[in-house]
Design an enzyme around this catalytic site. Structure first.
Site, PDB file in Angstrom:
ATOM      1  N   ASP A  86       0.865  -1.178   0.000  1.00  0.00           N
ATOM      2  CA  ASP A  86       0.000   0.000   0.000  1.00  0.00           C
ATOM      3  C   ASP A  86       0.906   1.233   0.000  1.00  0.00           C
ATOM      4  OD1 ASP A  86       1.016   0.171   2.530  1.00  0.00           O
ATOM      5  OD2 ASP A  86      -0.864  -0.187   3.558  1.00  0.00           O
ATOM      6  N   ASP A 114      -7.855  -7.796   0.498  1.00  0.00           N
ATOM      7  CA  ASP A 114      -6.924  -8.015   1.606  1.00  0.00           C
ATOM      8  C   ASP A 114      -7.707  -7.748   2.869  1.00  0.00           C
ATOM      9  OD1 ASP A 114      -6.896  -4.977   1.179  1.00  0.00           O
ATOM     10  OD2 ASP A 114      -5.799  -5.179   3.053  1.00  0.00           O
ATOM     11  N   CYS A 174     -12.160 -29.981   6.341  1.00  0.00           N
ATOM     12  CA  CYS A 174     -11.216 -28.935   5.966  1.00  0.00           C
ATOM     13  C   CYS A 174      -9.851 -29.590   5.747  1.00  0.00           C
ATOM     14  CB  CYS A 174     -11.122 -27.882   7.068  1.00  0.00           C
ATOM     15  SG  CYS A 174      -9.866 -26.630   6.746  1.00  0.00           S
ATOM     16  N   CYS A 232      -6.912 -28.107   5.808  1.00  0.00           N
ATOM     17  CA  CYS A 232      -5.767 -27.380   6.367  1.00  0.00           C
ATOM     18  C   CYS A 232      -5.024 -28.236   7.389  1.00  0.00           C
ATOM     19  CB  CYS A 232      -6.210 -26.053   6.985  1.00  0.00           C
ATOM     20  SG  CYS A 232      -6.729 -26.154   8.701  1.00  0.00           S
ATOM     21  N   CYS A 253      -6.727 -28.628  10.895  1.00  0.00           N
ATOM     22  CA  CYS A 253      -7.896 -29.513  10.953  1.00  0.00           C
ATOM     23  C   CYS A 253      -7.529 -30.977  10.717  1.00  0.00           C
ATOM     24  CB  CYS A 253      -8.944 -29.061   9.938  1.00  0.00           C
ATOM     25  SG  CYS A 253      -9.729 -27.515  10.430  1.00  0.00           S
ATOM     26  N   HIS A 311      -5.748 -22.125   9.870  1.00  0.00           N
ATOM     27  CA  HIS A 311      -7.086 -22.520   9.407  1.00  0.00           C
ATOM     28  C   HIS A 311      -7.811 -21.334   8.754  1.00  0.00           C
ATOM     29  CE1 HIS A 311     -11.131 -24.085   9.180  1.00  0.00           C
ATOM     30  NE2 HIS A 311     -11.501 -22.921   9.698  1.00  0.00           N
TER      31      HIS A 311
HETATM   32 ZN   LIG Z   1      -8.987 -26.080   8.818  1.00  0.00          ZN
END
Ligand SMILES: [Zn+2]
Length: 400
Positions: free
Chosen positions: A93, A290, A328, A330, A333, A359
Site C-alpha cells: 500500500d 486483503d 477442511c 488445512c 484440521c 485454518h
Molecule cells: Zn482447517
C-alpha cells in the site's frame, strides 16, 4: 502494449469475473485473497506455510516498514522479497491509510503529509513521489498511489475536496513512474551502479494501481472513478471502505464506482471483509481483496468456517473431538481437535494462535479458489447465494 491482466471467464448472472494477473514474481489467479503481512510478516505464519496454503500474493504495509526497520535496512537486504524470504508477488500500500489512522498528523497539504510516527514519534514527510520511491525500494510487484482515506462519517464537502486531492496525488504518482521508467542512468552518480540497475528494473516491472475515493457519496465515487481511470493505471482499487460504515453503504460505494472502471483491468476492494462480504464484492465485479480479520480474530480464538464463525474459547468446545471444520484440508484440521486448540488458546500457548491463523487463512484462500471454480462452471451466483444464506456470525460483536 503487453497485457498484464487477462479475463478468462465472466459470470452470466452477476458481475463476477475469473481472471489472471501477471506480475514480476508470478501469476495471480483472481478473484484473489491477499494475506496481510503488516510488518514484513503475516502474523505467526512463515513464507513456507504461506506457499503450502497456496497464497499467491501477500500485502506489505509501506508505513510500518518505513517506520521500522526503515528503508536502509530493507535496501541492505536487497528489497522486501529477499528480506522476508518470500519469492511470490507482493502488493504494497502507499502508507496513506496508516499515516491517517496511526500516526500523529502534523499537516496535510497538497504537497504531502507531515507526521510523527507511532513508534518513537520521529517526524517524517510523505508526498506522492516519496511514496513511490519507498515502494520502489521495497521492490513490490504492485504499488499503490498515495491517497487520503476519509473517516466515516464524513461531511460531503470534505469528502469532495479530499477525493480531488487524491486525484492530484494519483497524477503525480503516475508522472513519477513515467519519469523514472524512461530514465536510462542519468542519476548514476548519485547511486551505486548496482542499486540503480535493480531499482530501475523494479520500477519498470512494478504495476501501479490508482485508488477511487469519495466516501459514502455516490456522485463523488462516480466522479473519483472517472478521474482516476482517465489517468490510466494498471489496476484500480476502491479505497476508504470498511472504515465503520454500514455494509449497505460499503456495497453502494463499490456499485457507484464499478461501472466507470474498465473491465480489462483488475479491481481491488481494499481492506475487506467477512467471507460473505468477499463473495458479494466478487459478484459486484471485484477481483482482489486483503483483510486482517483471519489473522487478527485468530488471536481471540475466532475461527472462520463455511457456516460462520466459531469462538473456540467457549466452554462448549472443551470436550469436542472434531476438527475446527469437518472436511477442511488445512494442517490444523487434519491433526488437531477443537478441544485441544481451545486449551491452547485458554493457556495462551502460541501454537493455538498459529493453528487458528493457519485454518483461517486456508478458509479465506479456499473460498476464493472455490469462487474461481464456480465462475468457470457458470454456477457462481447459486454458490454465493447459498453460502451467504447459511453463513452465521455467532459472535457479532467481534466482527468489526
Ligand atoms: Zn482447517
Amino acid at each position: 502494449m503487453q497485457k498484464d491482466f487477462e479475463l478468462l471467464a465472466s459470470d452470466q448472472y452477476s458481475k463476477a469475473r475469473r481472471g489472471r494477473l501477471k506480475t514480476a514474481h508470478g501469476m495471480i489467479d483472481t478473484p484473489a485473497f491477499m494475506p496481510v503481512g503488516t510488518q514484513g510478516s503475516v502474523k505467526g505464519v512463515s513464507p513456507r506455510e504461506l506457499r503450502e496454503l497456496n497464497a499467491q500474493i501477500i500485502l506489505g504495509n509501506t508505513y510500518h516498514l518505513f517506520v521500522r526497520p526503515g528503508l536502509d535496512v530493507i535496501k541492505h537486504f536487497g528489497g522486501l522479497h529477499n528480506f522476508m524470504s518470500w519469492d511470490g508477488p507482493i502488493l504494497t500500500d502507499s502508507g496513506g491509510f496508516q499515516i491517517f489512522s496511526l500516526a500523529k498528523l502534523r499537516k496535510i497539504a497538497d504537497e504531502g503529509v507531515e507526521f510523527q510516527n507511532h513508534i518513537d514519534g520521529a517526524r517524517a514527510f510523505i508526498s506522492p513521489e516519496v511514496a513511490m520511491e519507498i515502494q520502489a525500494a521495497l521492490g513490490s510487484d504492485i504499488a499503490m498511489v498515495l491517497d487520503e482515506c476519509v473517516p466515516y462519517p464524513c461531511e460531503y464537502d470534505y469528502a469532495a475536496r479530499s477525493a480531488e486531492m487524491t486525484t492530484r496525488w494519483a497524477k503525480r504518482c503516475k508522472r513519477w513512474k513515467q519519469e523514472n521508467t524512461q530514465r536510462s542512468t542519468p542519476n548514476a552518480q548519485r547511486r551505486t551502479e548496482e542499486e540503480t540497475v535493480s531499482q530501475l528494473s523494479t520500477i519498470n516491472s512494478q504495476l501501479l494501481f490508482g485508488i477511487v475515493q469519495g466516501g459514502t457519496f455516490q456522485d463523488l465515487r462516480r466522479a473519483s472513478a472517472q478521474a482516476i481511470v482517465e489517468l490510466d493505471f494498471d489496476g484500480y482499487a476502491i479505497g476508504g471502505e470498511s472504515v465503520g460504515e454500514p455494509e449497505e453503504e460499503m456495497m453502494r460505494a463499490v456499485e457507484s464506482a464499478e461501472p466507470s472502471v474498465p473491465a480489462d483491468k483488475p479491481r481491488y476492494a481494499m481492506g475487506l471483509g467477512t467471507p460473505p462480504q468477499l463473495l458479494e464484492m466478487v459478484a459486484r465485479g471485484m477481483d482482489m481483496f486483503d483483510c486482517v480479520l483471519p489473522t487478527r480474530l485468530a488471536r481471540n480464538g475466532t475461527a472462520f468456517t463455511s457456516t460462520g464463525t466459531l469462538n473456540l474459547k467457549n466452554s462448549e468446545f472443551a470436550l469436542d473431538k472434531r476438527p475446527i471444520e469437518e472436511n477442511c484440508a488445512c494442517s490444523a484440521c487434519r491433526e488437531f481437535t477443537r478441544g485441544y486448540i481451545r486449551h491452547l488458546i485458554k493457556a495462551e500457548e502460541i501454537l493455538g494462535l498459529r493453528l487458528i491463523t493457519l485454518h483461517n487463512l486456508h478458509s479465506y484462500l479456499n473460498l476464493m479458489s472455490r469462487a474461481r471454480t464456480e465462475i468457470e462452471r457458470g454456477t457462481f451466483d447459486q454458490f454465493r447465494k447459498a453460502f451467504v444464506a447459511q453463513y452465521e456470525t455467532r459472535d457479532a460483536a467481534e466482527i468489526e
